[in-house]
Design an enzyme around this catalytic site. Structure first.
Site, PDB file in Angstrom:
ATOM      1  N   CYS A 133       0.842  -1.225   0.123  1.00 21.40           N
ATOM      2  CA  CYS A 133       0.001   0.126   0.163  1.00 21.40           C
ATOM      3  C   CYS A 133       0.884   1.237   0.075  1.00 21.40           C
ATOM      4  O   CYS A 133       1.763   1.355   0.533  1.00 21.40           O
ATOM      5  CB  CYS A 133      -0.893   0.190   1.271  1.00 21.40           C
ATOM      6  SG  CYS A 133      -1.979  -1.399   1.630  1.00 21.40           S
TER       7      CYS A 133
ATOM      8  N   ARG B  73       5.573   0.127  -6.052  1.00 21.00           N
ATOM      9  CA  ARG B  73       5.527  -0.774  -4.546  1.00 21.00           C
ATOM     10  C   ARG B  73       4.448  -2.031  -4.916  1.00 21.00           C
ATOM     11  O   ARG B  73       4.511  -2.906  -3.988  1.00 21.00           O
ATOM     12  CB  ARG B  73       5.119   0.143  -3.468  1.00 21.00           C
ATOM     13  CG  ARG B  73       5.971   1.017  -3.267  1.00 21.00           C
ATOM     14  CD  ARG B  73       5.190   2.098  -2.173  1.00 21.00           C
ATOM     15  NE  ARG B  73       4.789   1.648  -0.868  1.00 21.00           N
ATOM     16  CZ  ARG B  73       5.661   1.676   0.041  1.00 21.00           C
ATOM     17  NH1 ARG B  73       6.876   2.183   0.009  1.00 21.00           N
ATOM     18  NH2 ARG B  73       5.476   1.166   1.099  1.00 21.00           N
TER      19      ARG B  73
ATOM     20  N   TRP C  77      -2.899  -2.676  -1.509  1.00 16.79           N
ATOM     21  CA  TRP C  77      -2.367  -4.174  -2.126  1.00 16.79           C
ATOM     22  C   TRP C  77      -3.153  -5.087  -1.160  1.00 16.79           C
ATOM     23  O   TRP C  77      -2.938  -4.925   0.119  1.00 16.79           O
ATOM     24  CB  TRP C  77      -0.834  -4.292  -1.656  1.00 16.79           C
ATOM     25  CG  TRP C  77      -0.313  -5.493  -2.163  1.00 16.79           C
ATOM     26  CD1 TRP C  77       0.113  -6.172  -3.536  1.00 16.79           C
ATOM     27  CD2 TRP C  77       0.107  -6.648  -1.488  1.00 16.79           C
ATOM     28  NE1 TRP C  77       0.526  -7.195  -3.528  1.00 16.79           N
ATOM     29  CE2 TRP C  77       0.638  -7.903  -2.304  1.00 16.79           C
ATOM     30  CE3 TRP C  77      -0.204  -7.045   0.070  1.00 16.79           C
ATOM     31  CZ2 TRP C  77       0.944  -8.846  -1.892  1.00 16.79           C
ATOM     32  CZ3 TRP C  77       0.169  -8.324   0.456  1.00 16.79           C
ATOM     33  CH2 TRP C  77       0.859  -9.280  -0.610  1.00 16.79           C
TER      34      TRP C  77
ATOM     35  N   ASN D 234      -1.979   1.628   5.820  1.00 19.08           N
ATOM     36  CA  ASN D 234      -1.158   0.751   5.309  1.00 19.08           C
ATOM     37  C   ASN D 234      -0.677  -0.318   6.543  1.00 19.08           C
ATOM     38  O   ASN D 234      -0.425   0.376   7.499  1.00 19.08           O
ATOM     39  CB  ASN D 234       0.213   1.643   4.553  1.00 19.08           C
ATOM     40  CG  ASN D 234       1.339   0.602   4.395  1.00 19.08           C
ATOM     41  OD1 ASN D 234       1.106  -0.342   4.347  1.00 19.08           O
ATOM     42  ND2 ASN D 234       2.578   1.206   3.874  1.00 19.08           N
ATOM     43  N   GLY D 235      -0.659  -1.492   6.336  1.00 19.49           N
ATOM     44  CA  GLY D 235      -0.516  -2.315   7.346  1.00 19.49           C
ATOM     45  C   GLY D 235      -1.577  -3.415   7.575  1.00 19.49           C
ATOM     46  O   GLY D 235      -2.387  -3.609   6.803  1.00 19.49           O
TER      47      GLY D 235
ATOM     48  N   GLU E 217      17.596 -18.417  -7.440  1.00 20.14           N
ATOM     49  CA  GLU E 217      17.445 -16.842  -7.712  1.00 20.14           C
ATOM     50  C   GLU E 217      16.767 -17.034  -9.228  1.00 20.14           C
ATOM     51  O   GLU E 217      15.863 -16.172  -9.452  1.00 20.14           O
ATOM     52  CB  GLU E 217      18.677 -16.200  -7.709  1.00 20.14           C
ATOM     53  CG  GLU E 217      18.415 -14.687  -8.153  1.00 20.14           C
ATOM     54  CD  GLU E 217      17.112 -13.727  -7.470  1.00 20.14           C
ATOM     55  OE1 GLU E 217      16.860 -14.261  -6.535  1.00 20.14           O
ATOM     56  OE2 GLU E 217      17.075 -12.498  -8.118  1.00 20.14           O
TER      57      GLU E 217
ATOM     58  N   LYS F  81      13.162 -15.412 -10.321  1.00 20.29           N
ATOM     59  CA  LYS F  81      13.014 -14.560 -11.205  1.00 20.29           C
ATOM     60  C   LYS F  81      11.898 -15.098 -12.315  1.00 20.29           C
ATOM     61  O   LYS F  81      11.083 -14.120 -12.946  1.00 20.29           O
ATOM     62  CB  LYS F  81      14.161 -14.222 -12.078  1.00 20.29           C
ATOM     63  CG  LYS F  81      15.424 -13.519 -11.392  1.00 20.29           C
ATOM     64  CD  LYS F  81      14.632 -11.705 -11.040  1.00 20.29           C
ATOM     65  CE  LYS F  81      14.121 -11.784  -9.819  1.00 20.29           C
ATOM     66  NZ  LYS F  81      14.944 -11.570  -8.620  1.00 20.29           N
TER      67      LYS F  81
ATOM     68  N   GLU G  78       8.122 -15.027 -10.972  1.00 18.29           N
ATOM     69  CA  GLU G  78       8.020 -13.804 -10.699  1.00 18.29           C
ATOM     70  C   GLU G  78       7.382 -13.268 -11.796  1.00 18.29           C
ATOM     71  O   GLU G  78       6.391 -12.516 -11.655  1.00 18.29           O
ATOM     72  CB  GLU G  78       9.024 -13.151 -10.048  1.00 18.29           C
ATOM     73  CG  GLU G  78       9.158 -13.209  -8.576  1.00 18.29           C
ATOM     74  CD  GLU G  78      10.532 -12.152  -8.217  1.00 18.29           C
ATOM     75  OE1 GLU G  78      11.419 -12.323  -8.723  1.00 18.29           O
ATOM     76  OE2 GLU G  78      10.122 -11.469  -7.262  1.00 18.29           O
TER      77      GLU G  78
ATOM     78  N   HIS H 219      17.625 -36.971  -5.167  1.00 19.53           N
ATOM     79  CA  HIS H 219      16.966 -37.236  -3.907  1.00 19.53           C
ATOM     80  C   HIS H 219      15.430 -36.985  -3.967  1.00 19.53           C
ATOM     81  O   HIS H 219      14.583 -36.590  -3.138  1.00 19.53           O
ATOM     82  CB  HIS H 219      17.473 -36.524  -2.790  1.00 19.53           C
ATOM     83  CG  HIS H 219      18.856 -36.875  -2.611  1.00 19.53           C
ATOM     84  ND1 HIS H 219      19.345 -38.236  -1.934  1.00 19.53           N
ATOM     85  CD2 HIS H 219      20.128 -36.425  -2.759  1.00 19.53           C
ATOM     86  CE1 HIS H 219      20.567 -38.494  -1.974  1.00 19.53           C
ATOM     87  NE2 HIS H 219      21.086 -37.203  -2.482  1.00 19.53           N
TER      88      HIS H 219
ATOM     89  N   LYS I 233       6.854  -4.511  -4.135  1.00 16.37           N
ATOM     90  CA  LYS I 233       8.133  -4.085  -3.954  1.00 16.37           C
ATOM     91  C   LYS I 233       8.795  -4.074  -2.467  1.00 16.37           C
ATOM     92  O   LYS I 233       9.796  -4.448  -2.363  1.00 16.37           O
ATOM     93  CB  LYS I 233       8.627  -2.671  -4.676  1.00 16.37           C
ATOM     94  CG  LYS I 233      10.128  -2.515  -4.746  1.00 16.37           C
ATOM     95  CD  LYS I 233      10.404  -3.386  -5.716  1.00 16.37           C
ATOM     96  CE  LYS I 233      12.145  -3.181  -5.862  1.00 16.37           C
ATOM     97  NZ  LYS I 233      12.963  -4.357  -6.357  1.00 16.37           N
TER      98      LYS I 233
HETATM   99  C1  F6R Z   1      12.335 -10.845  -5.778  1.00 15.14           C
HETATM  100  C2  F6R Z   1      12.222  -9.588  -4.954  1.00 15.14           C
HETATM  101  C3  F6R Z   1      11.837 -10.149  -3.326  1.00 15.14           C
HETATM  102  C4  F6R Z   1      12.480  -9.267  -2.413  1.00 15.14           C
HETATM  103  C5  F6R Z   1      11.974  -9.371  -0.859  1.00 15.14           C
HETATM  104  C6  F6R Z   1      12.849  -8.596   0.049  1.00 15.14           C
HETATM  105  O1  F6R Z   1      12.556 -10.452  -6.884  1.00 15.14           O
HETATM  106  O2  F6R Z   1      12.297  -8.661  -4.900  1.00 15.14           O
HETATM  107  O3  F6R Z   1      12.032 -11.510  -3.157  1.00 15.14           O
HETATM  108  O4  F6R Z   1      13.979  -9.705  -2.548  1.00 15.14           O
HETATM  109  O5  F6R Z   1      10.754  -9.116  -0.894  1.00 15.14           O
HETATM  110  O6  F6R Z   1      12.805  -7.336  -0.188  1.00 15.14           O
HETATM  111  P1  F6R Z   1      13.950  -6.332   0.635  1.00 15.14           P
HETATM  112  O7  F6R Z   1      15.151  -6.598  -0.225  1.00 15.14           O
HETATM  113  O8  F6R Z   1      13.337  -4.900   0.250  1.00 15.14           O
HETATM  114  O9  F6R Z   1      13.807  -6.704   1.822  1.00 15.14           O
END
Ligand code: F6R
Length: 609
Positions: free
Chosen positions: A2, A27, A75, A99-100, A481, A485, A488, A504, A604
């Site tokens: 949010c 965000r 959100w 927000n929260g 990772e 990606k 996501e 395994h 974000k």
């Molecule tokens: C993946 C991604 C998320 C963040 C995670 C932590 O591409 O961006 O998995 O890495 O939400 O966010 P931060 O680094 O802001 O604590």
């Protein structure tokens, strides 16, 4: 997550608030709304499900001559992303944005319903509104109301509140979720992120938990949780860290991928003197830490930041020579881990606001641990909480999927490990470390230059439904990772595994329809990794290999292959290896037509747990 924007002043505020919300789009959100106080002192609102572009045409229904207002991007947590659930929520001459998450919203809702409150949404925010109305009815004083409200609410909340009785005032409260005040000339602002106000003022105060207050065009009053007045000196923001634009790239993610060589070079220059072989302890945050006390290290983070931490474990333990654990912050905070003053806790976070990472840090500090945050965003809550901070200085990361923040986190961990070892007088191969660092930015640049090759390869894979990534040691985390990606931004189901783990269980999934992206650089794990790859081939799995430039042996058994320059350091190699995986996810997502920078359901800055 949010986003909140508030304005009081003398200018017409619809555009100011709307543009502020647009700055917070990155965000992640799924519905929007805006409320203003008209010249008749009444509150008017418009809301919409979906993106801000759907709210835009509705703004014409609001009083245009209004200079007090609140905006919100939601959100969804409680209730679907509908117009009814969008904020602001309004009733009885009060409007609220939030927000929260309110944890005791069910009990509070039952209390309000018993007193006759009628709910129009499924949100926890509307519950706050009705509690507020009830308290305000009894004492007709908003400050007293907010103090009592705090006693009733359990959870995280940043609130912005309009009251028709005080049409030139906005009230605000901060607990858990971020809130920043912007001090202007004859106007004041607040927002969940300084990005939304920096165009108007650079003078800001980042509120602490328990703080609240009210703002008018000419004043901002602040109170602590007892209601005592507070004096806070505003900080002046550095504008350079807020420059955001796509610089001609189609997406922020692509731009951020391309920024990595420059970020690497800048980070190295700031943290290390490669010619002298020395480390900048102040920039590394080490001034704030007594390194002689460190008997164990706990790294905590979420998502991509956690995966950087996993590589950090591989790097730090043998170099610093203390046990290193890495844990998902959402698990660490509730596990009651063994912590004491001999433990250094390292929270890793791009945003510096991630709720679980922050809670883990606070928990560790309460147990007497020293703390050193690795963070990108200046003045965020986590660096303001930790004893020391190593700022990544990767620049604003707007694409929801983390790219340059990830490689920057791994690089920071690599440099931190060697700096800690040097400070502890451990033997480290300084000159080879410096040589490997010097070589890194052009090697990353080379990987990015392979973009068109990766794009071509993505043509073969963009319609698959599943994908497996494998690698060993630090590259097992790169496999995770890479898979993260892909899922996501392209919504393809992808999993990452340590190569040795394949047999395994996951090998049961391998057949001619399962693409396997295998990371096999020329390092000490090469032979073992090649055996794992042969096991996949024996079951007709298709290999997309990420290996060393000129490795014909590996290339010959791959359906597709990307050859990369090889670092003399296996940990720095993991940074080079992730580049084609970022590009692969990007091109697959583009071909599938998904929203690359704001993928569905993702945020974000994850400010709720
Ligand atoms: C993946 C991604 C998320 C963040 C995670 C932590 O591409 O961006 O998995 O890495 O939400 O966010 P931060 O680094 O802001 O604590």
């Amino acid at each position: 997550m949010c986003g909140i924007v508030g304005y009081v002043g003398s200018r017409e505020c619809l555009d100011i608030i709307f543009e502020g919300l647009a700055k917070l789009e990155y965000r992640g959100y799924d519905s929007t709304g805006l409320a203003v106080v008209g010249k008749d002192s009444k509150i008017y609102i418009e809301k919409s499900e979906g993106k801000l572009s759907k709210l835009r045409p509705l703004l014409k229904n609001l009083p245009q001559i209004a200079s007090v207002g609140l905006g919100h991007t939601r959100w969804a947590t409680h209730g679907a992303a509908t117009t009814a659930n969008a904020h602001p929520h309004v009733a009885d001459k009060l409007a609220i944005v939030h927000n929260g998450i309110i944890e005791n919203f069910r009990e509070l809702k039952a209390e309000c319903e018993a007193k006759g409150a009628q709910f129009k949404s499924q949100t926890d925010t509307e519950v706050i509104l009705h509690v507020l109305i009830d308290l305000y009815k009894n004492n007709r004083d908003m400050k007293k109301t907010l103090l009592s409200l705090r006693e009733k609410l359990h959870g995280a909340y940043s609130l912005g509140i309009l009251v028709e009785d005080e049409p030139s005032t906005i009230y605000f409260v901060k607990e858990g979720s971020p809130l920043v005040l912007g001090y202007g000339e004859g106007e004041n602002f607040f927002a969940s992120d300084a990005l939304a106000v920096v165009e108007h003022t650079r003078k800001v105060v980042f509120l602490k938990d328990g703080e609240m207050g009210r703002m008018t065009p000419t004043s901002i009053e602040l109170w602590d949780e007892e209601g005592t007045s507070l004096e806070r000196e505003p900080l002046t923001l550095d504008l350079s860290s807020f420059h955001i634009g796509k610089s001609g790239y189609k997406h922020f993610m692509l731009k951020e991928i391309h920024e990595q060589p420059a970020v690497m070079a800048k980070t190295i220059q700031r943290l290390v003197d490669v010619d002298k072989g020395t480390f900048n302890e102040a920039a590394l945050g080490l001034d704030a830490i007594d390194v002689t006390k460190i008997k164990a290290i706990h790294i905590v983070g979420c998502g991509t930041a956690y995966l950087a931490g996993v590589i950090g474990k591989y790097i730090l333990e043998p170099i610093v020579k203390v046990p290193v654990q890495v844990e998902l912050a959402s698990e660490f905070r509730y596990r009651d881990p063994w912590l004491n003053e001999g433990t250094l806790v390292i929270p890793i976070t791009q945003s510096g606001e991630t709720a679980d990472t922050l809670a883990s840090l606070k928990h560790a500090m309460e147990k007497g641990c020293q703390s050193l945050a690795i963070c990108n965003v200046h003045f965020a809550t986590i660096p303001r909480t930790a004893h020391g901070t190593l700022y990544m200085e990767a620049g604003p990361e707007i694409g929801v999927a983390s790219t340059k923040a990830f490689t920057s986190q791994v690089l920071c961990l690599y440099i931190l490990a060697h700096a800690l070892a040097a400070k502890l007088k451990h033997d480290i191969p300084v000159s080879s470390v410096m040589e490997a660092l010097k070589a890194l930015p052009p090697q990353v640049e080379h990987g990015i230059g392979l973009g068109p090759v990766v794009e071509k390869i993505s043509q073969t894979y963009y319609e698959v439904q599943n994908c497996i990534y494998i690698g060993r040691a630090a590259n097992s985390s790169i496999a995770l990772e890479g898979a993260l990606k892909l899922k996501e931004i392209s919504y393809i189901h992808a999993e990452g595994y340590a190569g040795g783990e394949l047999k395994h269980g996951p090998i049961a999934l391998i057949d001619q329809h399962m693409p396997v992206i295998a990371l096999c650089p020329k390092d000490r794990h090469y032979d073992k990794m090649m055996s794992n790859i042969e096991e996949v081939r024996a079951r007709e799995g298709k290999i997309f290999g990420i290996g060393a430039l000129g490795d014909l042996k590996f290339q010959s058994i791959c359906q597709d292959f990307i050859g990369l320059p090889q670092s003399s350091d296996e940990f720095l190699q993991s940074i080079i290896n992730v580049i084609p995986l970022q590009l692969f996810a990007y091109h697959v997502a583009c071909k599938r037509g998904t929203d690359v920078d704001q993928p569905r359901n993702l945020a974000k800055s994850v400010t709720v747990e």
